[in-house]
Design an enzyme around this catalytic site. Structure first.
Site, short mmCIF file in Angstrom:
data_model
loop_
_atom_site.label_atom_id
_atom_site.label_comp_id
_atom_site.label_asym_id
_atom_site.label_seq_id
_atom_site.Cartn_x
_atom_site.Cartn_y
_atom_site.Cartn_z
N CYS A 50 -3.45 1.06 6.81
CA CYS A 50 -3.92 0.21 8.26
C CYS A 50 -4.63 1.34 9.27
O CYS A 50 -5.17 0.61 9.94
CB CYS A 50 -2.47 -0.35 8.66
SG CYS A 50 -1.26 0.96 8.78
N GLU A 74 8.04 1.10 15.74
CA GLU A 74 9.17 1.47 14.93
C GLU A 74 8.87 3.17 15.00
O GLU A 74 7.72 3.51 15.38
CB GLU A 74 8.99 1.10 13.34
CG GLU A 74 9.22 -0.67 13.52
CD GLU A 74 9.16 -1.00 12.10
OE1 GLU A 74 10.18 -1.30 11.40
OE2 GLU A 74 7.87 -1.62 11.68
N GLU A 116 3.73 -4.70 12.59
CA GLU A 116 2.90 -3.78 12.29
C GLU A 116 1.82 -4.37 11.49
O GLU A 116 1.69 -4.53 10.10
CB GLU A 116 3.61 -2.60 11.88
CG GLU A 116 2.51 -1.19 11.87
CD GLU A 116 1.80 -0.80 10.70
OE1 GLU A 116 0.61 -1.25 10.81
OE2 GLU A 116 2.05 -0.32 9.78
N ASN A 155 0.75 -1.14 0.00
CA ASN A 155 0.07 0.09 -0.03
C ASN A 155 0.75 1.22 -0.08
O ASN A 155 0.54 2.27 -0.75
CB ASN A 155 -0.97 0.12 1.21
CG ASN A 155 -0.26 -0.10 2.40
OD1 ASN A 155 0.50 -0.84 2.67
ND2 ASN A 155 -0.87 0.66 3.60
#
Length: 480
Positions: free
Chosen positions: A282, A460, A248, A150
């Site tokens: 997300c 992160e 993630e 994405n």
């Protein structure tokens, strides 16, 4: 047809794995055929990465010298930003304007972590005896970085910049839908003078290339961004191997509007929060919770703005919603919308492919708004990863928090209210890694990012984003 090679140890190789096609989702045209890395190719990449990372010229390189290389990478990303944006656009269909912005953000990630390693310090722990306790941080060695389709420009930069700044070598495995940005990043690393083997790029299918990478015995740390199911599979492998992971994963983020909010600003935030990137984010605000007293009024504002969005090619003037990343993914989104209909939902905007005769060749789908569902409906609980917004009313903070937290995900949340006290209470009660108040999807490499529950493990980005790619070591100096 020529097969595009990938990068191992500074050399471009064809590979012996399964090749695959890259298809432009805006028009169905073939971008090219890409080489696939077999388990033997992955082994070759990991061994090269290990050799490069252990080379004293890299392992003993001073932080400011690594920072100089990272800044040179950033310079080249800026110089080639237009080309990088075009590559990403052709592969995942994202708006060209957004691709250009993400190329800039990718350069910013390398500059940020270059600055961090020049200023980050080791630690001296308080003495509890006749000694000095020095805490230093060592690189893992070889890091496997696996990225989704994405937003490859930014996500690959964030992982690679931090891992390399920390002193590791990286084997980067991009999505088979978007191999191009990673391959160009590998080229930039070589042109910037980064030692060969510090960044290797292996392209291929997840079940072949990705599996071989996470199972490799010399991979000492795994960083993955993508779907929760794949994240769980990687987590199981990592647990068996006893290697650390940063995951993630998915999201089903609540976007909350209270009656006292600036409703026009909130409506703009809600629409952009779900329909930018065609919902393929997300952190997309895919569940809209509206306080019941303003439900009809605010819903009308959101519907009006949504219907005014222009669906079109990613490089066309005025396009606001581009195609989905692939034709297969569009079918997945359509299946979720049908499930919402089956569960009694009402489509108040979109819900179909566009009627525009100029768009039939692409994987386009109209921005869609669904009402009439309960929070238990499949479309309200599972990540659709498309331009679909589910709308639900709420009565008071307790009801809101129960509904908002009533999902297995916990990545993002948006809150619109003029009461800072209310915003604070709700923000603290929501189970999410990032909460936006009176804004949404404001992103910066300077703060930690990750999720609660099924949205992942670890963080992160941010000042300590390097530490996820390092192991602490204590050195005790006797002073007696």
């Amino acid at each position: 047809m020529n097969i595009k090679p990938f990068l191992i140890g500074g050399e471009w190789v064809q590979g012996t794995g399964t090749p695959f096609d890259s298809v432009n989702p805006a028009n169905g045209e073939l971008n090219g055929r890409i080489g696939g890395a077999s388990a033997a190719d992955v082994d070759h990449a990991v061994r090269n990465a290990q050799r490069a990372q252990r080379d004293p010229r890299w392992r003993n390189m001073l932080p400011h010298e690594r920072a100089r290389l990272l800044n040179r990478v950033a310079d080249l990303i800026v110089e080639r930003g237009s080309e990088l944006a075009s590559i990403q656009m052709r592969e995942n269909g994202k708006l060209r304007s957004e691709c250009l912005a993400q190329a800039g953000a990718a350069a910013g990630a390398f500059r940020y972590f270059a600055g961090v390693i020049e200023t980050m310090v080791s630690e001296i722990a308080p003495s509890r005896g006749p000694h000095v306790a020095n805490v230093v941080y060592e690189p893992f060695g070889v890091v496997a970085a696996i990225t989704p389709w994405n937003s490859p420009l930014t996500l690959e930069a964030q992982k690679v910049a931090a891992a390399v700044a920390a002193g590791n070598a990286v084997v980067l495995k991009p999505s088979e839908i978007t191999p191009g940005p990673a391959l160009e990043l590998g080229r930039i690393f070589l042109d910037a003078g980064v030692p060969a083997g510090i960044l290797n790029v292996v392209t291929g299918l997840g079940g072949e290339t990705g599996l071989a990478l996470v199972q490799h015995p010399e991979v000492r740390m795994i960083s993955f961004t993508g779907g929760t199911a794949t994240g769980r599979a990687i987590g199981r492998i990592a647990a068996e191997r006893l290697v650390p992971v940063a995951l993630e994963l998915g999201g089903k983020s609540p976007h909350i509007v209270f009656a006292d909010a600036d409703l026009d600003a909130a409506a703009e935030g809600v629409v952009s929060g779900i329909f930018t990137s065609s919902g393929q984010s997300c952190i997309a605000g895919s569940r809209l919770f509206i306080e019941r007293s303003i439900y009809d009024d605010f819903l009308a504002r959101v519907v009006e703005r949504t219907k005014a969005l222009k669906v079109g090619p990613p490089d066309a003037d005025g396009s606001q919603v581009a195609p989905l990343s692939s034709f297969v993914h569009r079918e997945r989104v359509e299946a979720y919308v049908q499930s919402a209909r089956d569960d009694g939902g009402t489509i108040v905007a979109g819900g179909k492919r566009p009627d525009d005769a100029a768009l039939p060749a692409g994987a386009f789908y109209e921005p869609t708004i669904i009402t009439g569902l309960t929070n238990e409906a499949k479309a309200c609980r599972e990540e659709i990863f498309g331009p679909v917004l589910c709308v639900l009313p709420f009565d008071g903070e307790a009801d809101l928090v129960e509904q908002a937290n009533g999902t297995s995900f916990g990545l993002g949340c948006g809150i619109w209210t003029e009461s800072y006290k209310k915003a604070w209470r709700v923000a603290r009660a929501i189970e999410a890694g990032t909460v936006w108040v009176n804004t949404y999807k404001e992103l910066t490499v300077a703060v930690p990012f990750g999720g609660f529950k099924d949205s992942g493990i670890g963080r992160e980005k941010g000042y300590y984003g390097i530490r996820v790619y390092q192991e602490p070591k204590t050195i005790l100096w006797g002073m007696k």
